[in-house]
Design a protein around this motif. Structure first.
Motif, PDB file in Angstrom:
ATOM      1  N   ARG A   1       7.695  52.698  51.968  1.00 29.36           N
ATOM      2  CA  ARG A   1       7.222  53.470  50.819  1.00 29.36           C
ATOM      3  C   ARG A   1       7.854  54.869  50.847  1.00 29.36           C
ATOM      4  O   ARG A   1       8.291  55.396  49.837  1.00 29.36           O
ATOM      5  CB  ARG A   1       5.694  53.559  50.823  1.00 29.36           C
ATOM      6  N   GLU A   2       7.919  55.438  52.046  1.00 30.69           N
ATOM      7  CA  GLU A   2       8.555  56.751  52.210  1.00 30.69           C
ATOM      8  C   GLU A   2      10.057  56.671  51.905  1.00 30.69           C
ATOM      9  O   GLU A   2      10.617  57.553  51.249  1.00 30.69           O
ATOM     10  CB  GLU A   2       8.314  57.246  53.638  1.00 30.69           C
ATOM     11  N   GLU A   3      10.711  55.608  52.371  1.00 31.41           N
ATOM     12  CA  GLU A   3      12.141  55.420  52.080  1.00 31.41           C
ATOM     13  C   GLU A   3      12.368  55.243  50.573  1.00 31.41           C
ATOM     14  O   GLU A   3      13.375  55.708  50.041  1.00 31.41           O
ATOM     15  CB  GLU A   3      12.692  54.211  52.843  1.00 31.41           C
ATOM     16  N   ALA A   4      11.433  54.591  49.894  1.00 31.24           N
ATOM     17  CA  ALA A   4      11.548  54.429  48.441  1.00 31.24           C
ATOM     18  C   ALA A   4      11.528  55.789  47.751  1.00 31.24           C
ATOM     19  O   ALA A   4      12.305  56.041  46.823  1.00 31.24           O
ATOM     20  CB  ALA A   4      10.416  53.551  47.907  1.00 31.24           C
ATOM     21  N   ARG A   5      10.653  56.683  48.207  1.00 33.89           N
ATOM     22  CA  ARG A   5      10.603  58.031  47.619  1.00 33.89           C
ATOM     23  C   ARG A   5      11.905  58.788  47.859  1.00 33.89           C
ATOM     24  O   ARG A   5      12.402  59.497  46.980  1.00 33.89           O
ATOM     25  CB  ARG A   5       9.416  58.811  48.190  1.00 33.89           C
ATOM     26  N   ILE A   6      12.469  58.634  49.053  1.00 37.35           N
ATOM     27  CA  ILE A   6      13.736  59.302  49.359  1.00 37.35           C
ATOM     28  C   ILE A   6      14.852  58.762  48.474  1.00 37.35           C
ATOM     29  O   ILE A   6      15.632  59.527  47.895  1.00 37.35           O
ATOM     30  CB  ILE A   6      14.092  59.148  50.855  1.00 37.35           C
ATOM     31  N   ASP A   7      14.939  57.434  48.349  1.00 36.67           N
ATOM     32  CA  ASP A   7      15.965  56.826  47.496  1.00 36.67           C
ATOM     33  C   ASP A   7      15.817  57.281  46.047  1.00 36.67           C
ATOM     34  O   ASP A   7      16.805  57.531  45.356  1.00 36.67           O
ATOM     35  CB  ASP A   7      15.914  55.301  47.568  1.00 36.67           C
ATOM     36  N   ARG A   8      14.569  57.404  45.584  1.00 33.52           N
ATOM     37  CA  ARG A   8      14.326  57.875  44.214  1.00 33.52           C
ATOM     38  C   ARG A   8      14.793  59.320  44.054  1.00 33.52           C
ATOM     39  O   ARG A   8      15.405  59.678  43.051  1.00 33.52           O
ATOM     40  CB  ARG A   8      12.835  57.749  43.884  1.00 33.52           C
ATOM     41  N   ALA A   9      14.513  60.156  45.062  1.00 34.53           N
ATOM     42  CA  ALA A   9      14.966  61.553  45.018  1.00 34.53           C
ATOM     43  C   ALA A   9      16.496  61.624  45.001  1.00 34.53           C
ATOM     44  O   ALA A   9      17.085  62.437  44.286  1.00 34.53           O
ATOM     45  CB  ALA A   9      14.402  62.332  46.201  1.00 34.53           C
ATOM     46  N   GLU A  10      17.141  60.752  45.786  1.00 37.89           N
ATOM     47  CA  GLU A  10      18.609  60.708  45.789  1.00 37.89           C
ATOM     48  C   GLU A  10      19.137  60.289  44.427  1.00 37.89           C
ATOM     49  O   GLU A  10      20.097  60.865  43.920  1.00 37.89           O
ATOM     50  CB  GLU A  10      19.100  59.746  46.869  1.00 37.89           C
TER      51      GLU A  10
ATOM     52  N   ARG B   1       8.965  47.390  46.767  1.00 32.15           N
ATOM     53  CA  ARG B   1       8.474  46.005  46.837  1.00 32.15           C
ATOM     54  C   ARG B   1       8.135  45.622  48.282  1.00 32.15           C
ATOM     55  O   ARG B   1       7.153  44.940  48.542  1.00 32.15           O
ATOM     56  CB  ARG B   1       9.521  45.031  46.290  1.00 32.15           C
ATOM     57  N   GLU B   2       8.986  46.048  49.210  1.00 35.39           N
ATOM     58  CA  GLU B   2       8.727  45.766  50.619  1.00 35.39           C
ATOM     59  C   GLU B   2       7.452  46.468  51.088  1.00 35.39           C
ATOM     60  O   GLU B   2       6.681  45.910  51.871  1.00 35.39           O
ATOM     61  CB  GLU B   2       9.911  46.193  51.474  1.00 35.39           C
ATOM     62  N   ALA B   3       7.240  47.681  50.595  1.00 34.08           N
ATOM     63  CA  ALA B   3       6.037  48.427  50.953  1.00 34.08           C
ATOM     64  C   ALA B   3       4.791  47.695  50.479  1.00 34.08           C
ATOM     65  O   ALA B   3       3.807  47.578  51.220  1.00 34.08           O
ATOM     66  CB  ALA B   3       6.084  49.837  50.364  1.00 34.08           C
ATOM     67  N   VAL B   4       4.832  47.192  49.265  1.00 33.55           N
ATOM     68  CA  VAL B   4       3.689  46.452  48.729  1.00 33.55           C
ATOM     69  C   VAL B   4       3.485  45.150  49.498  1.00 33.55           C
ATOM     70  O   VAL B   4       2.364  44.778  49.842  1.00 33.55           O
ATOM     71  CB  VAL B   4       3.886  46.181  47.216  1.00 33.55           C
TER      72      VAL B   4
END
Length: 195
Positions: free
Chosen positions: A57-66, A155-158
């Motif tokens: 979930r944290e990696e998803a936020r980073i990817d979104r910021a990128e 999706r992986e986070a969920v």
């Protein structure tokens, strides 16, 4: 006279393009490294599926910021600094989760499914990184691809939040990964290249 004034500006612009490419490549390389640490934690049992879910979930936020930072094709110092802070926080969280008292079973079906998904993340992020480095991806293209990676991480986070990744959930994630893989291939082989 005008040419003499324009030459330094053109030279500065030409030198700045590789700097932007390097910055974008660096942040994607960091994504690859973080995913490798997550995968290693899963394989050793240092991370549970639920812990990986939080980290993804944290990696998803980073990817979104990128993705947001690269939307205009540039990565300015403020955006880079924000992403670096996010990545540093994620790095500390990976270390903390890996060294707490919780252990996972790396041989469980759920863990193996999550390991396969994280391994695929590594491969796809590496392809994006290579595209940035070899010039086959522009920053905008890399940003769009990072948005797709963000969706997959989410999706992986969920899927892992209940500490179990089922076969049906994995199939959905794999379909999303297949679509993203096709996008990466398309973007790397289109006619747009970094200058």
């Amino acid at each position: 006279m005008k040419l003499a004034k324009l030459l330094p500006i053109a030279l500065a612009a030409a030198l700045a393009a590789p700097a932007f490419a390097q910055n974008a490549g660096d942040i994607v390389q960091r994504d690859v490294n973080q995913q490798k640490r997550i995968e290693a934690g899963l394989q050793s049992g240092a991370l549970t599926t639920r812990e990986v879910s939080k980290l993804e979930r944290e990696e998803a936020r980073i990817d979104r910021a990128e993705a947001n930072a690269l939307r205009d094709g540039k990565l300015n110092a403020q955006e880079r600094s924000r992403i670096t802070r996010m990545e540093n926080r994620a790095s500390r969280d990976i270390a903390a989760e890996s060294h707490d008292n919780q252990t996972g079973n790396p041989n469980s079906a759920s863990s193996r499914r999550m390991q396969a998904d994280v391994a695929r993340n590594i491969r796809q992020e590496t392809r994006i990184e290579n595209g940035i480095k070899d010039g086959s991806l522009t920053n905008r293209e890399a940003g769009r691809l990072e948005r797709g990676e963000s969706r997959i991480d989410a999706r992986e986070a969920v899927a892992g939040r209940d500490n179990h990744v089922g076969a049906r959930e994995q199939r959905r994630i794999q379909r999303a990964e297949n679509r993203e893989s096709q996008r990466i291939r398309h973007e790397r082989h289109d006619r747009q290249h970094r200058g």
